[in-house]
Design a protein around this motif. Structure first.
Motif: not given
Length: 417
Positions: A20-41
């Protein structure tokens, strides 16, 4: 000295925590990644759901392998592969979006064997009247993995960088693997540490042999029975709601209430912690009622009804939350009550088809994973289109209520196959 079966369930709970923890890491990391890469919602939803694409493909095959070879070996291979994928994720995220999606698909392929393996192992090591408690402990580990991932990841990112949490959980995964390979045999009869009295208790408490001859049931027969469809629809509904909350909670608190990433992770973590406790309570209650003489059918229907009506009602209440604290209360209530599904449809596969439980779980997991992919992506699209989470939360609540009715009409605790 602790009984051998409780040492086994402790190790199962530990690997479910890491899963479970390995899955959840991405749900947190995706926030700075989205800001950095300009991803849409909308695209953020695609990234969030990518691991489910692989998960969907491996569920049926993994379930069949578990029925044939047992959960011990299949779980070990799966844990090794998903730990490797976890290690590769930050490297892929830095180099290309395509590479990130590919690694997440591989990650999902490896994790698809976890639940069938867990159920197979526990069915071998626990008598029927202790199985719900064992599942509650194991799934409690899974929910605590959500807490661990949500709390540790922001701290690791701030101190080490994006790669920090991935390296940490990879190390823990391989540490578990060494312990598992050394400590746990496939069946209690193969254990050199188990006492004769414990082995007798386990064997006396099983109504059906758990070993399969490796043959698959005819699909026409499997799909001709309504209890099969009750499990499939329950899995679809459970995964739909579960992954909406799992993938979008940090984004929800950040978007709706302007909560910063670290605080959002804490708000998101609290419901998962209480879910771990309530899952154990649901399992212990279920086993107590079985020992008291209540029918398995009645218990499965009661616990599953709680597991669906509870989160459905909470999601409707979430639409009226005026602060992050109130929202956290509704999410806590919803996720806590949803854990009663662990004593409902998740155990029901071994009730109706003990010889083919892994295969049946693989089929229902695949259907549930499709639902999870749709709900994860659709949430992003709905939010981008309508500007709020409200419509999608209401839709998910209605699905919970419809599934409750279907389950009570067609589910059974009696053996069908």
């Amino acid at each position: 000295m602790a009984a051998e079966r409780f040492k086994v369930v402790a190790l199962v709970a530990a690997v479910m925590c890491l899963c479970s923890a390995d899955r959840v890491v991405m749900s947190v990391v995706v926030v700075p990644l989205a800001a950095k890469n300009g991803w849409t919602t909308s695209f953020l939803g695609i990234v969030q759901s990518s691991f489910l694409w692989g998960y969907m493909c491996s569920s049926v095959i993994g379930g069949a392998l578990v029925d044939k070879h047992g959960g011990r070996k299949v779980l070990a291979i799966g844990a090794a592969l998903w730990s490797l994928a976890t290690l590769l994720t930050p490297w892929a995220a830095i180099h290309s979006t395509t590479g990130l999606l590919a690694v997440r698909v591989f990650f999902g392929l490896a994790e698809g064997v976890a639940l069938p393996s867990m159920n197979n192992i526990l069915s071998r090591w626990f008598p029927t009247n202790e199985r719900a408690t064992a599942v509650g402990i194991s799934m409690g580990g899974f929910q605590l993995g959500n807490v661990l991932g949500l709390v540790v990841t922001p701290l690791a990112i701030s101190s080490v960088g994006i790669s920090g949490p991935f390296i940490l959980f990879t190390f823990l995964g391989f540490l578990w693997l060494v312990t598992w390979a050394y400590r746990v045999p496939n069946d209690p009869q193969e254990s050199t540490c188990i006492s004769k009295s414990e082995l007798k208790l386990i064997q006396a408490g099983k109504s059906d042999p758990c070993q399969s001859k490796g043959k698959l049931p005819p699909l026409t027969l499997l799909f001709s029975k309504m209890p099969t469809w009750a499990i499939i629809f329950a899995n679809i509904t459970n995964n739909w709601g579960y992954f909406v909350l799992l993938s979008w909670m940090p984004v929800y608190f950040n978007t709706v209430f302007g909560v910063k990433l670290k605080e959002a992770a804490w708000f998101s973590a609290v419901p998962w912690g209480t879910m771990a406790i309530s899952g154990y309570i649901a399992g212990a209650m279920s086993d107590y009622l079985i020992k008291s003489g209540y029918s398995i059918t009645s218990i499965r229907k009661i616990t599953q009804s709680i597991g669906f009506v509870g989160p459905g009602t909470a999601l409707l209440g979430l639409n009226y939350a005026t602060s992050p604290a109130v929202a956290a209360v509704f999410m806590t209530m919803g996720l806590s009550l949803s854990s009663f599904s662990q004593a409902g449809f998740l155990l029901n596969m071994h009730d109706i088809a003990p010889q083919y439980a892994g295969f049946l779980q693989g089929i229902s997991n695949s259907a549930g994973t499709v639902a999870a992919i749709v709900s994860t992506i659709a949430t992003g699209m709905f939010v981008q289109w309508l500007g709020s989470f409200q419509a999608f939360l209401t839709l998910t609540a209605c699905l919970y209520f419809a599934a409750t009715i279907f389950w009570n009409l067609y589910a059974t605790g009696e053996r069908v196959f």
